[in-house]
Write a protein that holds these residues in place. Structure first.
Motif, PDB file in Angstrom:
ATOM      1  N   LYS A 108       0.847  -1.202   0.000  1.00 45.23           N
ATOM      2  CA  LYS A 108       0.000   0.000   0.000  1.00 45.23           C
ATOM      3  C   LYS A 108       0.878   1.246   0.000  1.00 45.23           C
ATOM      4  O   LYS A 108       1.847   1.312   0.763  1.00 45.23           O
ATOM      5  CB  LYS A 108      -0.841  -0.050   1.266  1.00 45.23           C
ATOM      6  N   LYS A 158      -6.890   4.017   0.664  1.00 44.43           N
ATOM      7  CA  LYS A 158      -6.069   3.822  -0.542  1.00 44.43           C
ATOM      8  C   LYS A 158      -4.590   4.070  -0.288  1.00 44.43           C
ATOM      9  O   LYS A 158      -3.739   3.605  -1.030  1.00 44.43           O
ATOM     10  CB  LYS A 158      -6.547   4.778  -1.637  1.00 44.43           C
ATOM     11  N   VAL A 159      -4.303   4.859   0.721  1.00 47.01           N
ATOM     12  CA  VAL A 159      -2.911   5.236   0.977  1.00 47.01           C
ATOM     13  C   VAL A 159      -2.765   5.484   2.479  1.00 47.01           C
ATOM     14  O   VAL A 159      -3.664   6.044   3.099  1.00 47.01           O
ATOM     15  CB  VAL A 159      -2.534   6.494   0.134  1.00 47.01           C
ATOM     16  N   THR A 160      -1.665   5.034   3.036  1.00 46.17           N
ATOM     17  CA  THR A 160      -1.391   5.346   4.434  1.00 46.17           C
ATOM     18  C   THR A 160      -0.802   6.752   4.470  1.00 46.17           C
ATOM     19  O   THR A 160       0.154   7.041   3.746  1.00 46.17           O
ATOM     20  CB  THR A 160      -0.387   4.340   5.028  1.00 46.17           C
TER      21      THR A 160
END
Ligand code: PGA
Length: 253
Positions: A3, A37-39
């Motif tokens: 991710k 969707k994104v850290t």
């Protein structure tokens, strides 16, 4: 499979008001992206951690400390323990940022102890590695990065290592406006992943997130992220402007 991960290191910037405003603006701008969707992590100065955590509590954005000490408590004036960072709501912590190594004279050994202590305290360390300009010019990039990796991860089992993120930050590219080219970043990221496979195993190497840092901007984020082994970005200066940082987050998805 890995991710994307975008972290903003605010360094010695902001104040009590602007830190909260910046965090809130990042949360608003990245709504729907952060976590799913994104850290996304913001890394404010210690004194603003608590108010930033409170300001973005339900946003999905994580908060990290810029440094940590390896002793759990005691007579260490000025230092902050892993438990203290946890207590105020941090999940991440930078270990071995180049400014700590080269301005504050932290040794490789000290960085390794910090990584171990952070993990024992339930934090996820972001271990920063990277060469100085004369080390790159002297053809010693891989040697320096390998030393930072081996000393930074000294004694860590594969199990513990799975909570560690690596950030490759060539020192000559930090705050200088001189970004590594995507190819230069990929070369070293590929080297780091190969090294992780040797030090641990192929599965762990494939799963470990390796971030690039050093003059990342909204304009170069996409091409850096397009590299096979660049899994995310550690952003300094450009993370102080909410709209630019949000554009970087969008570019990383
Ligand atoms: P910069 O800093 O983006 O301002 O170059 C990156 C970092 O030091 O993490």
């Amino acid at each position: 499979m890995r991710k994307p991960f975008v972290a903003g290191n605010w360094k010695e910037n902001t104040d009590s008001r602007s830190s909260v405003e910046l965090a809130k603006a990042v949360a608003t701008g990245s709504a729907g992206l952060a976590k799913e969707k994104v850290t996304v992590a913001v890394i404010p100065p210690f004194v603003y951690l608590q108010s930033v955590v409170q300001a973005i509590r339900s946003s999905g954005i994580a908060v990290g400390g810029q440094d940590v000490y390896f002793e759990p408590k005691g007579a260490f004036t000025g230092e902050i323990s892993p438990a203290m960072l946890k207590d105020v709501g941090c999940n991440y912590v930078l270990c071995g940022h180049s400014e700590r190594r080269h301005v504050l004279c932290e040794s490789d050994e000290m960085v390794g102890k910090k990584v171990t202590a952070a993990l024992s305290g339930g934090l996820m360390p972001i271990l920063c590695v990277g060469e100085l300009l004369d080390e790159r010019d002297g053809g010693r990039t891989e040697q320096v990065v390998a030393r930072h990796m081996k000393t930074g991860l000294a004694g860590l089992s594969a199990d513990k290592m799975s909570a560690v993120t690596i950030a490759y930050e060539p020192v000559w590219a930090i705050g200088t406006g001189r970004t590594a080219t995507p190819q230069q970043a990929q070369e070293v990221h590929g080297f780091i992943r190969k090294l992780l496979a040797e030090m641990y195993n192929a599965k762990l190497a494939q799963e470990t997130q390796i971030l690039y840092g050093g003059s990342v901007k909204a304009d170069n984020a996409k091409e850096l992220m397009a590299q096979e082994d660049v899994d995310g970005l550690l952003v300094g200066g450009a993370s102080l402007k909410a709209d630019e940082f949000v554009r970087i987050i969008q570019a990383a998805v």
